[in-house]
Write an enzyme that holds these catalytic residues in place. Structure first.
Site, PDB file in Angstrom:
ATOM      1  N   GLU A  23       0.340  -1.746   0.078  1.00  0.00           N
ATOM      2  CA  GLU A  23       0.241   0.523  -0.087  1.00  0.00           C
ATOM      3  C   GLU A  23       0.943   1.306   0.194  1.00  0.00           C
ATOM      4  O   GLU A  23       2.036   1.471   0.104  1.00  0.00           O
ATOM      5  CB  GLU A  23      -0.452   0.680   1.578  1.00  0.00           C
ATOM      6  N   HIS A  83      -4.534   6.249   0.134  1.00  0.00           N
ATOM      7  CA  HIS A  83      -3.683   4.919   0.970  1.00  0.00           C
ATOM      8  C   HIS A  83      -4.166   4.243  -0.666  1.00  0.00           C
ATOM      9  O   HIS A  83      -5.294   4.754  -1.492  1.00  0.00           O
ATOM     10  CB  HIS A  83      -3.938   4.463   1.865  1.00  0.00           C
ATOM     11  N   ASP A  96      -9.021   0.428   8.491  1.00  0.00           N
ATOM     12  CA  ASP A  96      -8.982   1.890   8.040  1.00  0.00           C
ATOM     13  C   ASP A  96      -9.870   3.141   9.026  1.00  0.00           C
ATOM     14  O   ASP A  96      -9.618   3.346   9.610  1.00  0.00           O
ATOM     15  CB  ASP A  96      -9.275   1.788   6.704  1.00  0.00           C
TER      16      ASP A  96
END
Length: 147
Positions: A23, A83, A96
């Site tokens: 990521e 991201h 998240d």
């Protein structure tokens, strides 16, 4: 709503492709409106220092502060963060949501499979129930306007 210039969108997509299978992450600068339309002017790439960068992202706190200083020096506000999810989906994961800490800021997520960009605002507030008051935290999808 978040307005994302084409050049910034393309730069973030390119970073996501180059960073795969990990990521990528960074900060969005521009004009911030808590309940309205935020406008991105620039993106500030950050190194992903997470222990498991294939499934998580983390910006080093010192690097984040340096980015915030650069942003302020340029007369920009913190619009939000971005991201990637290299293997999809373009929406916030449970991780998240657990790590979101900037109320009302945008969290832009780039998916490469399928190639798509989504954005959410992290909302916090008070919600009354019959028994007690409890804080609510949630992501609300926002419209991304590229141009």
């Amino acid at each position: 709503m978040i307005v994302l210039p084409t050049a910034v969108r393309e730069a973030i997509l390119e970073r996501a492709r180059e960073g795969k299978p990990g990521e990528i992450c960074g900060v969005l600068g521009g004009t911030y409106e808590p309940a309205g339309q935020s406008r991105v002017r620039s993106q500030y790439p950050a190194e992903n220092v997470a222990d498991t960068p294939r499934t998580r992202y983390e910006i080093d706190p010192e690097e984040q502060l340096a980015i915030f200083d650069r942003l302020e020096d340029r007369g920009e506000e913190i619009v939000g963060f971005y991201h990637s999810h290299p293997r999809g989906p373009p929406r916030p994961s449970a991780t998240d949501a657990a790590q979101a800490t900037w109320p009302d800021r945008s969290y832009l997520i780039v998916s490469l499979e399928p190639c798509e960009i989504g954005s959410w605002r992290w909302r916090t507030g008070e919600s009354e129930t019959a028994e007690s008051e409890t804080a609510t935290e949630r992501f609300e999808r926002e419209q991304v306007v590229v141009g």
